[in-house]
Design a protein around this motif. Structure first.
Motif, PDB file in Angstrom:
ATOM      1  N   SER A   8     -13.450  -9.468   1.790  1.00  0.00           N
ATOM      2  CA  SER A   8     -14.385  -8.405   1.434  1.00  0.00           C
ATOM      3  C   SER A   8     -15.109  -8.774   0.147  1.00  0.00           C
ATOM      4  N   LEU A   9     -16.344  -8.271  -0.004  1.00  0.00           N
ATOM      5  CA  LEU A   9     -17.164  -8.570  -1.172  1.00  0.00           C
ATOM      6  C   LEU A   9     -17.219  -7.359  -2.093  1.00  0.00           C
ATOM      7  N   TRP A  10     -16.937  -7.607  -3.379  1.00  0.00           N
ATOM      8  CA  TRP A  10     -16.916  -6.560  -4.388  1.00  0.00           C
ATOM      9  C   TRP A  10     -17.868  -6.906  -5.531  1.00  0.00           C
ATOM     10  N   VAL A  11     -18.430  -5.843  -6.139  1.00  0.00           N
ATOM     11  CA  VAL A  11     -19.228  -6.029  -7.353  1.00  0.00           C
ATOM     12  C   VAL A  11     -18.708  -5.070  -8.419  1.00  0.00           C
ATOM     13  N   ILE A  12     -18.877  -5.463  -9.674  1.00  0.00           N
ATOM     14  CA  ILE A  12     -18.485  -4.638 -10.820  1.00  0.00           C
ATOM     15  C   ILE A  12     -19.722  -4.409 -11.678  1.00  0.00           C
ATOM     16  N   ASP A  13     -20.015  -3.150 -11.971  1.00  0.00           N
ATOM     17  CA  ASP A  13     -21.123  -2.785 -12.853  1.00  0.00           C
ATOM     18  C   ASP A  13     -20.683  -3.021 -14.295  1.00  0.00           C
ATOM     19  N   MET A  14     -21.360  -3.907 -15.020  1.00  0.00           N
ATOM     20  CA  MET A  14     -20.920  -4.262 -16.362  1.00  0.00           C
ATOM     21  C   MET A  14     -21.123  -3.125 -17.367  1.00  0.00           C
TER      22      MET A  14
ATOM     23  N   ASP B 150     -30.609  -9.448  -9.889  1.00  0.00           N
ATOM     24  CA  ASP B 150     -29.282  -8.832  -9.815  1.00  0.00           C
ATOM     25  C   ASP B 150     -29.155  -7.815  -8.692  1.00  0.00           C
ATOM     26  N   SER B 151     -30.148  -7.732  -7.815  1.00  0.00           N
ATOM     27  CA  SER B 151     -30.128  -6.642  -6.836  1.00  0.00           C
ATOM     28  C   SER B 151     -29.385  -6.985  -5.548  1.00  0.00           C
ATOM     29  N   TYR B 152     -29.225  -8.267  -5.255  1.00  0.00           N
ATOM     30  CA  TYR B 152     -28.565  -8.616  -3.985  1.00  0.00           C
ATOM     31  C   TYR B 152     -27.912  -9.987  -4.070  1.00  0.00           C
ATOM     32  N   LEU B 153     -27.081 -10.264  -3.048  1.00  0.00           N
ATOM     33  CA  LEU B 153     -26.398 -11.543  -2.911  1.00  0.00           C
ATOM     34  C   LEU B 153     -26.623 -12.075  -1.505  1.00  0.00           C
ATOM     35  N   PHE B 154     -26.675 -13.396  -1.369  1.00  0.00           N
ATOM     36  CA  PHE B 154     -26.664 -14.026  -0.051  1.00  0.00           C
ATOM     37  C   PHE B 154     -25.210 -14.229   0.366  1.00  0.00           C
ATOM     38  N   VAL B 155     -24.887 -13.855   1.609  1.00  0.00           N
ATOM     39  CA  VAL B 155     -23.498 -13.873   2.060  1.00  0.00           C
ATOM     40  C   VAL B 155     -23.408 -14.564   3.424  1.00  0.00           C
ATOM     41  N   ARG B 156     -22.386 -15.427   3.573  1.00  0.00           N
ATOM     42  CA  ARG B 156     -22.080 -15.992   4.896  1.00  0.00           C
ATOM     43  C   ARG B 156     -21.397 -14.895   5.713  1.00  0.00           C
ATOM     44  N   TYR B 157     -21.974 -14.558   6.858  1.00  0.00           N
ATOM     45  CA  TYR B 157     -21.510 -13.381   7.596  1.00  0.00           C
ATOM     46  C   TYR B 157     -21.182 -13.755   9.042  1.00  0.00           C
ATOM     47  N   LYS B 158     -19.958 -13.439   9.430  1.00  0.00           N
ATOM     48  CA  LYS B 158     -19.514 -13.729  10.798  1.00  0.00           C
ATOM     49  C   LYS B 158     -19.529 -12.494  11.681  1.00  0.00           C
ATOM     50  N   GLY B 159     -19.761 -11.345  11.086  1.00  0.00           N
ATOM     51  CA  GLY B 159     -19.759 -10.114  11.866  1.00  0.00           C
ATOM     52  C   GLY B 159     -18.360  -9.711  12.285  1.00  0.00           C
ATOM     53  N   ASP B 160     -18.227  -9.210  13.500  1.00  0.00           N
ATOM     54  CA  ASP B 160     -16.929  -8.715  13.974  1.00  0.00           C
ATOM     55  C   ASP B 160     -16.134  -9.794  14.717  1.00  0.00           C
ATOM     56  N   LYS B 161     -16.545 -11.040  14.595  1.00  0.00           N
ATOM     57  CA  LYS B 161     -15.829 -12.141  15.253  1.00  0.00           C
ATOM     58  C   LYS B 161     -14.405 -12.221  14.708  1.00  0.00           C
ATOM     59  N   ALA B 162     -13.430 -12.204  15.600  1.00  0.00           N
ATOM     60  CA  ALA B 162     -12.020 -12.245  15.209  1.00  0.00           C
ATOM     61  C   ALA B 162     -11.447 -13.626  15.482  1.00  0.00           C
TER      62      ALA B 162
ATOM     63  N   ILE C 245     -18.814  -3.704  -1.372  1.00  0.00           N
ATOM     64  CA  ILE C 245     -20.121  -3.543  -0.728  1.00  0.00           C
ATOM     65  C   ILE C 245     -20.159  -4.143   0.673  1.00  0.00           C
ATOM     66  N   ILE C 246     -19.237  -5.064   0.997  1.00  0.00           N
ATOM     67  CA  ILE C 246     -19.050  -5.506   2.393  1.00  0.00           C
ATOM     68  C   ILE C 246     -17.547  -5.507   2.652  1.00  0.00           C
ATOM     69  N   PRO C 247     -17.062  -4.591   3.467  1.00  0.00           N
ATOM     70  CA  PRO C 247     -15.614  -4.457   3.666  1.00  0.00           C
ATOM     71  C   PRO C 247     -14.994  -5.530   4.560  1.00  0.00           C
TER      72      PRO C 247
END
Length: 810
Positions: free
Chosen positions: A140-146, A173-185, A154-156
């Motif tokens: 999961s992806l987390w951000v911390i407000d300084m 600072d508004s977004y991040l690029f993320v490698r995303y696999k979706g619901d693939k198990a 922000i992505i569980p």
């Protein structure tokens, strides 16, 4: 998380009673356990603009259960199929953040309950920081407000990190690029019978490959590789908006955006795959997209890299090292080898550097290099510093170029040997430009740059800060550590005009901590961190650098540790444990140069020999073992006699000091140091016993080069055979303890190497023990395995060294 029975431990075998068995995990004696089981000091991360300091807590070891988590070995990478991450990754269990200079803490709230933090980073403008939390079956992806210290997810789920870092901050600072696999198990485990045999062909074209591990073996492996590495790339917004797809599904080896934030460069792995090379050599395509994912053009199709010579000066043909120029909005740069990447081919220049501005239709030659391109740093549009390197003669050059001109001439600043550390001028200081990219730090008047370096010297390292005049390339010393009782190194320059630097200060008994130093005067630095020494049991241990000579006059040095309270005037001579790692040189004078500080903190790790100073041994750590090739001779042409001479010189030195019993000396090493250990026992009578961890002993099994040996087996058969202790197993009569991880992934050091070497000694009547540590790779990680390893080593040393008895080997 699945559970395992951890009584299944180290597989061992012992010659003497011809026993083979499994034994329960053991722990070392209390004196060693006290040092090996300490709380790990926190790791430090300073934000790029020097505003914040993050302190990350970590466990010193993994548990065996963690190490035993599911693992797939595909194309040179090891994947956890449960959560789509690289297996065996480091993680952190706690986080503290403070303002760097004021030390004012920021209270972090809302962190996940079972924190396993990976990939921590600050945002470009330092309004946020981000991290991945690794659960058993998801990331999961987390951000911390300084400003508030509030953490939020922000992505569980649905994140993948099988091809490297799971995310990258965007241009702001508004977004991040993320490698995303979706619901693939996790891929269903279906036993599928092969449709035929796996085949490979040699077509008559030279295609040498080193002995890589974890390779693809069949079509089923190819399918798994595709399944676990295929992702899309999405934007994840810190304000919680829904994710937005940028790049459709692909096997993305890497992706990066242009300094102006308008374009993406993505390297996408393509078929056909190889069964002899890792994924880094697979075919790939460099595509350019706009920042929202609209395709712009294919920049380069990179073929399968199966014809690159094994020489260390060899590189791939075609474009390589493709990257964004840091001081321009959207300019790509790369290198091309005019010799086709083959150092055996004659060529006036070895590399050419090119650049191309948007729309990437025209290529401009930037400069030509005598050696291989190894890097470039930008300052202004008309000034950059380029580096090149040639392995065979250890030459490196640093030069000014004007990247605004076609085929810029080089103004060489330094032309030196990488082996000569005393001539090392240091590294140029960087700052960050309007694009948040690293560029050269200029003085206020624009006439100078700055350098920081280790300051190697015969007295030990004394780090420095220099001002470098651009016009004449002369330097002015601004500051240098005195090196009298401490080792102070420069972490970074905070403010070049105010002469403020972040440094780290340590001494043998004082743990390294960060300080703010004003190097304009002699004012006392301000301490910023307060990490305590976790090894207080070593407080009264003696540590000293010793200098001595090899029989042929080569200068050598080592670090000698003596037990607390030891007094040599009483006439007692100690048993000794020596640790070393051979290093190849072309210059005998450089071989003896001192490369560390005598005032460095006594730091331990799982493989350290220093534990045994607490058991009454003298410990000789990091004894210098140079292997020198004179003139046209290669270092390994005389490997064995030089190796024995290095060892003999070390023992003679400590014997002459009156502190060591030369008849009770042991030698140990890891990896190439294990190879050294077996050779010393086979070719000398200097040691009572040896300990060899995770080594390779038969060089015919690494036929296309190893370590610093560039020649293949067929070019240097005698060298390969003479250097292989396997060929001399019948000569190896002193007891040797082999330890190896049973999942070693290092090229060349297959677990089979220790198994076969042990069997050779067993079959020829020698004395040895083999310990295979469950689930361990080349470096060991599980607490149970490491403590057992220390117990094995201690038991071996007590029996065959400290309490040595004369035993006939006839």
């Amino acid at each position: 998380m699945r559970h395992i029975k951890i009584w299944v431990v180290a597989v061992v075998a012992l010659i003497g009673n011809n026993a083979s068995a499994q034994t329960d995990y053991q722990k070392p004696p209390a004196e060693i356990l006290e040092l090996a089981d300490v709380k790990a000091p926190s790791a430090s991360i300073v934000s790029r603009n020097n505003k914040y300091l993050a302190l990350l807590d970590r466990s010193l070891y993994k548990s065996l259960e963690e190490l035993a988590e599911p693992e797939l070995k595909l194309a040179g990478i090891r994947i956890n199929p449960e959560n789509f991450s690289l297996s065996r990754g480091t993680y952190y269990t706690g986080l503290k953040i403070q303002h760097l200079i004021s030390k004012e803490p920021i209270t972090v709230k809302g962190l996940p309950a079972n924190l396993k933090m990976q990939s921590f980073s600050f945002s470009p403008n330092e309004n946020y920081c981000a991290f991945i939390n690794a659960a058993f079956n998801k990331l999961s992806l987390w951000v911390i407000d300084m400003k508030t210290g509030q953490a939020k997810e922000i992505i569980p789920s649905g994140i993948s990190a099988t091809m490297g870092s799971a995310y990258m901050w965007g241009p702001d600072d508004s977004y991040l690029f993320v490698r995303y696999k979706g619901d693939k198990a996790k891929m269903p485990e279906v036993r599928e019978l092969p449709k035929g045999p796996a085949t490979q062909d040699a077509t008559g074209v030279k295609a040498a490959a080193r002995t890589y591990q974890d390779l693809l073996r069949n079509k089923q492996d190819e399918a798994k590789f595709d399944y676990y590495t295929t992702t899309s790339v999405v934007k994840a917004f810190v304000d919680g908006r829904p994710i937005q797809q940028v790049l459709k599904d692909g096997v993305y080896k890497s992706f990066s955006y242009s300094p102006d934030g308008k374009y993406l460069l993505a390297e996408e792995v393509r078929q056909p795959y190889s069964y002899t090379l890792t994924y880094g050599s697979f075919p790939s395509r460099f595509n350019i997209y706009d920042i929202n994912g609209t395709f712009v053009k294919t920049f380069y199709d990179r073929p399968l890299q199966d014809k690159v010579p094994v020489s260390y000066d060899a590189v791939e043909a075609g474009k390589r090292s493709i990257f964004w120029r840091s001081d321009m909005p959207s300019t790509l740069m790369w290198a091309v080898a005019p010799d086709g990447g083959d150092p055996e081919q004659q060529s006036e220049y070895r590399d050419e550097v090119f650049q191309s501005d948007y729309p990437f239709t025209e290529e401009k030659l930037v400069c030509k290099l005598n050696n291989r391109f190894s890097g470039i740093e930008f300052g202004r549009k008309d000034m950059a510093i380029v580096y090149d390197y040639w392995w065979k003669n250890r030459n490196t050059r640093t030069a000014f170029i004007d990247p605004s001109k076609e085929n810029s001439p080089l103004r060489v600043i330094w032309d030196r040997s990488t082996e000569d550390v005393y001539s090392d001028p240091g590294d140029f200081v960087n700052t960050y430009n309007q694009y948040n990219r690293a560029v050269l730090q200029y003085s206020k008047d624009g006439k100078s740059l700055y350098l920081t370096g280790e300051g190697y010297s015969p007295e030990g390292n004394k780090p420095f800060i220099d001002e470098f005049k651009i016009a004449d390339a002369k330097t002015k010393r601004l500051w240098r550590a005195d090196g009298k009782s401490t080792y102070e190194r420069v972490i970074r320059i905070i403010d070049a005009e105010k002469k403020l630097a972040l440094t780290s200060i340590e001494s043998p008994k004082v743990y390294p901590n960060y300080y703010l130093r004003n190097y304009k005067g002699d004012s006392k630095p301000t301490q910023l961190t307060f990490k305590e020494n976790p090894y207080k049991a070593l407080a009264d241990v003696s540590k000293q650098k010793i200098n001595y000579k090899r029989a042929d006059g080569v200068d050598l040095y080592a670090t000698l540790y003596l037990p607390a309270g030891y007094d040599k005037t009483k006439g007692e001579r100690l048993p000794m444990l020596m640790e070393a790692y051979p290093t190849e040189y072309k210059d005998a004078k450089a071989a003896g140069q001192v490369k560390e500080s005598p005032n460095a903190f006594i730091s331990l790790y799982w493989g350290s020999p220093v534990y045994w100073v607490m058991r009454g041994y003298a410990v000789l750590e990091d004894a210098q073992f140079p292997i020198i090739g004179k003139d046209k001779e290669e270092p390994n042409d005389t490997y064995i006699p030089q190796l024995v001479a290095d060892a003999a010189a070390a023992i003679k030195a400590v014997d002459s000091m009156g502190v060591v019993d030369k008849n009770r000396c042991a030698v140990m090493g890891h990896s190439y140091g294990a190879f050294m250990t077996a050779n010393l026992l086979a070719h000398s009578d200097l040691f009572a016993a040896g300990i060899a961890r995770s080594g390779a002993y038969n060089r015919t099994l690494t036929p296309f080069s190893f370590q610093a040996e560039q020649r293949s087996y067929w070019e240097a058969q005698k060298v390969y055979n003479d250097m292989s202790p396997f060929n001399y197993a019948d000569k190896l009569k002193e007891p040797i303890l082999f330890i190896h991880g049973d999942a070693d992934n290092n090229p060349g050091t297959f677990t089979l190497q220790s198994e076969r070497m042990f069997q050779a000694i067993k079959g020829t009547g020698g004395k040895a023990r083999l310990v295979l540590l469950p689930y361990e790779s080349h470096g060991y990680a599980a607490r149970e395995n490491i403590l057992h390893m220390l117990w094995e080593m201690d038991t071996w040393l007590e029996k065959y060294v400290k309490n040595k008895k004369e035993i006939s080997m006839k």
